[in-house]
Design a protein around this motif. Structure first.
Motif, PDB file in Angstrom:
ATOM      1  N   VAL A  83     -20.837 -16.324  54.578  1.00  0.00           N
ATOM      2  CA  VAL A  83     -20.606 -15.786  53.234  1.00  0.00           C
ATOM      3  C   VAL A  83     -21.873 -15.947  52.404  1.00  0.00           C
ATOM      4  O   VAL A  83     -22.403 -17.055  52.271  1.00  0.00           O
ATOM      5  N   LYS A  84     -22.348 -14.849  51.828  1.00  0.00           N
ATOM      6  CA  LYS A  84     -23.575 -14.883  51.033  1.00  0.00           C
ATOM      7  C   LYS A  84     -23.332 -14.627  49.554  1.00  0.00           C
ATOM      8  O   LYS A  84     -24.188 -14.894  48.718  1.00  0.00           O
ATOM      9  N   ALA A 121     -22.028 -18.531  41.567  1.00  0.00           N
ATOM     10  CA  ALA A 121     -22.671 -17.226  41.407  1.00  0.00           C
ATOM     11  C   ALA A 121     -23.393 -16.771  42.665  1.00  0.00           C
ATOM     12  O   ALA A 121     -24.013 -15.710  42.684  1.00  0.00           O
ATOM     13  N   GLY A 122     -23.323 -17.580  43.724  1.00  0.00           N
ATOM     14  CA  GLY A 122     -23.950 -17.209  44.994  1.00  0.00           C
ATOM     15  C   GLY A 122     -24.681 -18.384  45.599  1.00  0.00           C
ATOM     16  O   GLY A 122     -25.497 -19.026  44.921  1.00  0.00           O
ATOM     17  N   THR A 167     -16.352 -12.390  47.049  1.00  0.00           N
ATOM     18  CA  THR A 167     -15.667 -12.790  48.282  1.00  0.00           C
ATOM     19  C   THR A 167     -14.171 -12.586  48.154  1.00  0.00           C
ATOM     20  O   THR A 167     -13.503 -12.165  49.104  1.00  0.00           O
ATOM     21  N   ALA A 168     -13.623 -12.851  46.962  1.00  0.00           N
ATOM     22  CA  ALA A 168     -12.201 -12.627  46.729  1.00  0.00           C
ATOM     23  C   ALA A 168     -11.858 -11.152  46.900  1.00  0.00           C
ATOM     24  O   ALA A 168     -10.848 -10.798  47.515  1.00  0.00           O
ATOM     25  N   THR A 169     -12.695 -10.270  46.381  1.00  0.00           N
ATOM     26  CA  THR A 169     -12.460  -8.830  46.505  1.00  0.00           C
ATOM     27  C   THR A 169     -12.477  -8.406  47.974  1.00  0.00           C
ATOM     28  O   THR A 169     -11.621  -7.639  48.434  1.00  0.00           O
ATOM     29  N   THR A 170     -13.436  -8.932  48.722  1.00  0.00           N
ATOM     30  CA  THR A 170     -13.536  -8.601  50.145  1.00  0.00           C
ATOM     31  C   THR A 170     -12.324  -9.086  50.918  1.00  0.00           C
ATOM     32  O   THR A 170     -11.751  -8.359  51.733  1.00  0.00           O
ATOM     33  N   GLU A 181     -10.254 -12.079  56.614  1.00  0.00           N
ATOM     34  CA  GLU A 181     -10.947 -12.497  57.836  1.00  0.00           C
ATOM     35  C   GLU A 181     -10.923 -14.011  57.917  1.00  0.00           C
ATOM     36  O   GLU A 181     -11.255 -14.704  56.955  1.00  0.00           O
ATOM     37  N   GLN A 182     -10.492 -14.536  59.055  1.00  0.00           N
ATOM     38  CA  GLN A 182     -10.460 -15.975  59.248  1.00  0.00           C
ATOM     39  C   GLN A 182     -11.883 -16.507  59.441  1.00  0.00           C
ATOM     40  O   GLN A 182     -12.704 -15.866  60.117  1.00  0.00           O
ATOM     41  N   LYS A 183     -12.167 -17.667  58.828  1.00  0.00           N
ATOM     42  CA  LYS A 183     -13.490 -18.275  58.906  1.00  0.00           C
ATOM     43  C   LYS A 183     -13.357 -19.671  59.535  1.00  0.00           C
ATOM     44  O   LYS A 183     -12.875 -20.606  58.891  1.00  0.00           O
TER      45      LYS A 183
END
Length: 363
Positions: A60-61, A284-285, A67-70, A76-78
């Motif tokens: 995750v970048k 913020a990233g 990330t919530a939107t994606t 997708e399991q991480k």
């Protein structure tokens, strides 16, 4: 629902809000050295959302919101998306707990029965000389339920006139903040810059740094500037502005940054030689641009913080009982409305902390 069951929010895996299931589960049975708490209120943090999203994965970048939107669009399991290791789904989350002790297992803990307590969510099972740590609600079941079991040594009775909901705003945000200030050795001669100053950790840091006598600048949106000043901020810097022009180059002793993202290079520019940069997050990233010259030519110390040091939580309890800090409860929600609460939390329009309240056992 039987007398041996409770209502809880079970997070079933990485993904969107559909992974938050409000259901009946067995009441946990405490083992030796543990106590059972009735949960009175449980705070909401970025940690729970990031764990559900799998945001801690190195793949995750982006920031939490993207990330919530994606994950809402394509879950997708991480495998590496948990706080320490793979998250033990299905999991009851809830890192912040204000509760009441209703069952003990060892006679030595019987004095805790009936006490209102806060739970030290960050636990150091191998002692404070070792960096190993485990977290309630990331490594084992937490407080998004009517009951939770925890080690008795991690509960702290508290005597104050705060409400249950107000106390539930404290553990994660204020523990994280106090730990960063403790590690950075913040004192009355320091000028401290706090990013994300209107959030839970940021607003806690404003209060706790002022309590230490520091001069404090907070970064926030203009609509929250007045609230930051009321909290004690000496200077308010508008988010997105040029930090060097607002504060001056080589002006800041300590940066407390849980935001990171594209503004990170500016933070090193405003720091004095010998300054301390301390962080326990990156909403913020997580991937930033670092000019090594800004770091080594100025003898800057970079401090990462996750595990809480031993004095941190007892300090917080004493600050509350002496009236040296105040709670910042933005809003309360019923436990069953967790998805609504987390969605509003991600909008970042609030000031302070959100809290969930489980139904009373008789409800």
């Amino acid at each position: 629902m039987s007398a041996k069951e409770m209502m809880a929010v079970v997070t079933t895996g990485n993904g969107g809000y559909e992974k938050l299931v409000y259901q009946s589960v067995p009441i946990p049975v405490p083992k030796s050295g543990e106590v059972l708490l009735r949960v009175l209120a449980a705070g909401i943090n970025n940690t729970e959302i990031n764990t559900r999203l799998g945001w801690y994965s190195s793949s995750v970048k982006g920031d939490t919101a993207s990330t919530a939107t994606t994950q809402e669009a394509h879950a997708e399991q991480k495998a590496d998306g948990g706080w320490n290791e793979a998250t033990p789904f299905p999991l009851i989350q809830g890192t912040d707990c204000c509760g009441r002790v209703v069952q003990t297992t060892d006679p030595a803990d019987d004095a805790l029965l009936g006490k209102r307590v806060l739970v030290r969510a960050c636990m150091r099972p191998n002692g404070y000389d070792v960096a190993d740590n485990v977290w309630m609600a990331s490594d084992f079941d937490g407080a998004f339920a009517q009951y939770v079991k925890v080690p008795s040594k991690e509960v702290f009775p508290i005597e104050c006139d705060w409400s249950d909901e107000e106390l539930a705003t404290i553990p994660c945000a204020y523990g994280t903040s106090e730990n960063m200030l403790h590690r950075a050795n913040v004192g009355p001669n320091d000028f401290v810059l706090v990013t994300g100053a209107s959030g839970g950790v940021g607003s806690a840091t404003i209060q706790l740094a002022k309590r230490r006598g520091a001069t404090v600048a907070g970064v926030t949106s203009l609509d929250k500037a007045g609230q930051l000043r009321d909290l004690g901020a000496d200077i308010v810097v508008e988010r997105g502005s040029d930090f060097v022009s607002k504060l001056g180059e080589k002006s800041v002793d300590v940066v407390v940054d849980n935001v990171a993202g594209p503004d990170f290079p500016q933070l090193l520019k405003v720091m004095k030689p010998g300054g301390r940069y301390v962080s326990s997050g990156a909403i913020a990233g997580p991937v930033v641009e670092l000019d090594m010259r800004d770091m080594y030519l100025k003898d800057i110390t970079l401090i990462g913080c996750t595990g809480w040091d031993e004095p941190v939580f007892p300090n917080l309890i004493s600050y509350i009982e002496r009236g040296e800090i105040r709670p910042l409860l933005a809003k309360s929600f019923p436990l069953r409305d967790i998805a609504l609460a987390q969605a509003e939390f991600l909008k970042k329009k609030h000031f302070g902390n959100f809290v969930l309240t489980p139904p009373a056992p008789s409800d």
